[in-house]
Scaffold this motif. Structure first.
Motif, short mmCIF file in Angstrom:
data_model
loop_
_atom_site.label_atom_id
_atom_site.label_comp_id
_atom_site.label_asym_id
_atom_site.label_seq_id
_atom_site.Cartn_x
_atom_site.Cartn_y
_atom_site.Cartn_z
N PRO A 1 0.79 -1.23 0.00
CA PRO A 1 0.00 0.00 0.00
C PRO A 1 0.82 1.28 0.00
CG PRO A 1 -1.04 -1.60 1.42
CD PRO A 1 0.25 -2.22 0.97
N ARG B 1 -4.61 5.84 -3.42
CA ARG B 1 -4.58 4.52 -2.80
C ARG B 1 -5.28 3.49 -3.69
NH1 ARG B 1 -4.51 1.06 1.99
NH2 ARG B 1 -5.44 -0.84 1.20
N ASN C 1 -5.19 -10.73 3.07
CA ASN C 1 -4.11 -10.57 4.07
C ASN C 1 -3.44 -11.88 4.46
OD1 ASN C 1 -6.03 -8.05 4.41
ND2 ASN C 1 -4.03 -7.44 5.14
N ARG D 1 4.19 -4.01 4.35
CA ARG D 1 2.83 -4.16 4.89
C ARG D 1 2.89 -4.35 6.41
NH1 ARG D 1 1.02 -8.29 0.26
NH2 ARG D 1 3.26 -8.69 0.43
N VAL D 2 1.69 -4.37 7.00
CA VAL D 2 1.62 -4.21 8.46
C VAL D 2 2.42 -5.26 9.23
CG1 VAL D 2 -0.61 -5.43 8.77
CG2 VAL D 2 0.07 -3.64 10.38
N CYS E 1 5.98 -4.15 9.13
CA CYS E 1 6.15 -2.87 9.86
C CYS E 1 6.18 -3.15 11.37
CB CYS E 1 4.98 -1.92 9.59
SG CYS E 1 5.03 -1.12 8.00
N LYS F 1 3.35 1.69 15.21
CA LYS F 1 2.61 2.89 14.78
C LYS F 1 1.22 2.52 14.30
CE LYS F 1 6.67 5.50 13.52
NZ LYS F 1 7.61 5.81 12.45
N VAL G 1 -1.93 3.62 12.38
CA VAL G 1 -2.36 4.61 11.41
C VAL G 1 -3.83 4.97 11.65
CG1 VAL G 1 -2.78 4.98 8.94
CG2 VAL G 1 -0.68 3.84 9.68
N ARG H 1 -9.13 -6.25 9.74
CA ARG H 1 -8.60 -7.17 8.75
C ARG H 1 -8.79 -8.60 9.25
NH1 ARG H 1 -8.43 -3.06 6.36
NH2 ARG H 1 -6.73 -2.15 5.12
N VAL I 1 -6.61 -3.26 13.61
CA VAL I 1 -5.15 -3.15 13.53
C VAL I 1 -4.59 -2.91 14.95
CG1 VAL I 1 -3.24 -1.81 12.57
CG2 VAL I 1 -5.19 -2.43 11.13
N PHE J 1 2.20 9.04 7.76
CA PHE J 1 2.78 7.71 7.55
C PHE J 1 2.90 7.35 6.08
CE2 PHE J 1 2.83 3.03 7.67
CZ PHE J 1 3.79 2.80 8.66
N TYR J 2 1.82 7.61 5.32
CA TYR J 2 1.81 7.20 3.91
C TYR J 2 1.90 8.37 2.93
CZ TYR J 2 0.17 2.47 5.23
OH TYR J 2 0.05 1.20 5.74
N TYR K 1 -3.65 8.77 0.60
CA TYR K 1 -3.91 7.45 1.22
C TYR K 1 -5.38 7.37 1.61
CZ TYR K 1 -3.61 3.41 4.31
OH TYR K 1 -3.80 2.18 4.89
N ASP L 1 -8.33 3.93 3.03
CA ASP L 1 -8.22 2.58 3.58
C ASP L 1 -9.51 1.78 3.38
OD1 ASP L 1 -6.94 0.50 4.83
OD2 ASP L 1 -6.72 1.50 6.76
N ARG M 1 -12.64 -6.33 6.10
CA ARG M 1 -12.54 -7.33 5.02
C ARG M 1 -12.82 -8.73 5.53
NH1 ARG M 1 -6.63 -5.72 2.85
NH2 ARG M 1 -7.18 -3.86 1.63
N1 UDP Z 1 -0.99 -0.07 9.33
C1 UDP Z 1 -0.67 0.51 10.57
N2 UDP Z 1 0.65 0.63 10.93
C2 UDP Z 1 1.66 0.19 10.14
C3 UDP Z 1 1.35 -0.41 8.88
C4 UDP Z 1 0.02 -0.51 8.51
O1 UDP Z 1 -1.57 0.92 11.33
O2 UDP Z 1 2.83 0.31 10.56
C5 UDP Z 1 -2.41 -0.26 8.94
C6 UDP Z 1 -2.84 0.24 7.57
O3 UDP Z 1 -3.20 1.61 7.63
C7 UDP Z 1 -4.03 -0.65 7.27
C8 UDP Z 1 -3.65 -1.98 7.92
O4 UDP Z 1 -2.63 -1.67 8.86
O5 UDP Z 1 -5.20 -0.17 7.93
C9 UDP Z 1 -3.16 -3.05 6.96
O6 UDP Z 1 -2.16 -2.54 6.15
P1 UDP Z 1 -1.28 -3.37 5.12
O7 UDP Z 1 -0.19 -2.48 4.65
O8 UDP Z 1 -0.86 -4.67 5.69
O9 UDP Z 1 -2.20 -3.68 3.85
P2 UDP Z 1 -3.76 -3.68 3.49
O10 UDP Z 1 -4.42 -4.69 4.36
O11 UDP Z 1 -4.29 -2.29 3.75
O12 UDP Z 1 -3.77 -4.03 2.05
#
Ligand code: UDP
Length: 391
Positions: A104, A184, A216, A237-238, A241, A253, A255, A262, A300, A332-333, A337, A339, A343
């Motif tokens: 993302p 996004r 995911n 990805r999360v 991170c 962190k 977001v 998820r 998250v 952050f992004y 961005y 979201d 899901r």
């Molecule tokens: N996110 C977060 N902190 C991070 C990385 C991601 O809070 O350090 C959040 C992001 O905003 C999203 C979710 O985690 O809501 C999942 O993000 P990911 O990048 O894994 O991909 P996505 O599921 O959105 O495709």
């Protein structure tokens, strides 16, 4: 073992040659491992990198070669501009296309690369499969659903609790994206268009296709750890991170409050579903499949809390007093961005066609994944942070 394999209808499975594009990525590496260890199939592994499948290409002992050495060939090529691609697709019975930009952080900052990688670069693959009468399994994304219908209802509406307003169904749910300035959605939109093109090749030209929508998928080898096996400024990805934050003893962190929801599925469960698709063409052709775990839903924020607890267990380290901090999505992004709010995959179609169900709980999959992260990266991080600064 391998020669006795039978499909879901009791028919023997004949050994296949599979052209796997993007074999060197996270999903590709697990799929290669599974196919080599448990099936007689042969792989034409196509990618620009092979770091994540090195262990499959090179025998570990100097004199012995791996039992599957003659069943995997690595072809280093970029599908954008390499005339060898059509030949490889022609040589194979089936093409699996995994190649794409799918982080993302890139969608709003590199929207052109995102659109080219997910739509334009996939076009020749679809064309060569269609023209040569070859089967295609194309990897799409759950992101094609975008946002849920429910998120547009008033906050206090009881309909928000009704699954009709949030469960995502392959054959019924709409694709709901934000405005164009929210870049996004460049990824979701490119993926939606390639899905429509593949579907149209199926209906107009008889292409035998299967489309996979991963929800995911997480596990070992996902993405990279910034500054160790990826750029220091990169944002994976999360899972990666949060792993990076835990390994470096930094707060995780969240977001925009970490309120998005998820469902996470273990990569090894998901790979079982892909193997069923590969070996059961009569049941998989012409279908789009959600592949996820509806039982593993968290916000998250909850994911951050669980990963903190699991990491403390597997590393023996005490968590920080304040294990998370809030950060805005703009910080952050960057600009553009947006979201997906929630899901949850509907599992009716994959259950009916392939009898597949995910098995691994979120706690268990985090435990094995964070054990891997700790073993793989903790020392490297220690070394990198103890290095004196260059003068
Ligand atoms: N996110 C977060 N902190 C991070 C990385 C991601 O809070 O350090 C959040 C992001 O905003 C999203 C979710 O985690 O809501 C999942 O993000 P990911 O990048 O894994 O991909 P996505 O599921 O959105 O495709």
């Amino acid at each position: 073992m391998a020669s006795a394999r039978i499909d879901l209808d009791g028919n023997p499975i004949k050994p296949l040659t599979i052209c796997m594009i993007g074999a060197g990525g996270f999903i590709g590496s697990h799929l290669c491992e599974k196919l080599l260890a448990e099936t007689p199939h042969t792989l034409l592994a196509v990618d620009v990198y092979n770091d994540k499948i090195k262990h499959l290409l090179e025998p570990s002992g100097s004199s012995s070669s791996s039992p599957w050495a003659d069943r995997i060939q690595f072809h280093r090529l970029n599908i954008k501009n390499d005339s060898r691609l059509e030949g490889l697709i022609k040589m194979a019975d089936l093409t699996v296309n995994l190649a794409a930009i799918c982080t993302p952080a890139d969608y709003n900052t590199r929207p052109l690369d995102t659109i080219y990688s997910n739509f334009i670069d996939a076009l020749p693959v679809v064309k060569y499969c269609s023209e040569n009468g070859k089967r295609l399994i194309h990897f799409s994304t759950c992101e094609v659903y975008g946002k849920t219908i429910g998120c547009f209802l008033p906050k206090d509406s009881p309909l928000r609790q009704d699954p009709d307003y949030f469960v995502l169904k392959e054959d019924a749910s709409p694709c709901i994206f934000g405005p164009i300035e929210k870049q996004r959605w460049s990824y979701a939109c490119a993926k939606q268009l390639i899905e429509r093109l593949i579907y149209a090749e199926g209906s107009e030209n008889g292409l035998e296709f299967t489309i996979v929508r991963p929800f995911n998928w997480i596990g070992p080898r996902m993405d990279f750890i910034p500054g160790i096996d990826g750029p220091s400024e990169g944002v994976p990805r999360v899972l990666a991170c949060f792993s990076n934050n835990l390994l470096r003893h930094e707060p995780l962190k969240l977001v925009d409050g970490g309120e998005s929801q998820r469902t996470f599925v273990y990569i090894k469960d998901a790979i079982e579903a892909v193997l069923l698709m590969i070996e059961n063409p009569a049941r998989a052709n012409g279908h789009i499949f959600n592949v996820g775990n509806p039982n593993n839903e968290v916000t998250v924020r909850q994911l951050a809390e669980m990963m903190t607890q699991v990491y403390a267990k597997v590393s023996g380290e005490t968590p920080l007093d304040s294990p998370t901090i809030d950060v805005s999505s703009k910080e952050f992004y960057g600009e553009g961005y947006d979201d997906s709010d929630k899901r949850i995959p509907d599992m009716t179609i994959i259950n009916r066609q392939l009898g597949w169900n995910p098995k691994t709980s979120l706690w268990d999959l985090l435990e094995s994944t964070l054990t891997y992260q700790h073993r793989t990266y903790a020392e490297a991080i220690k070394k990198s942070t103890s290095k004196p600064l260059a003068s």
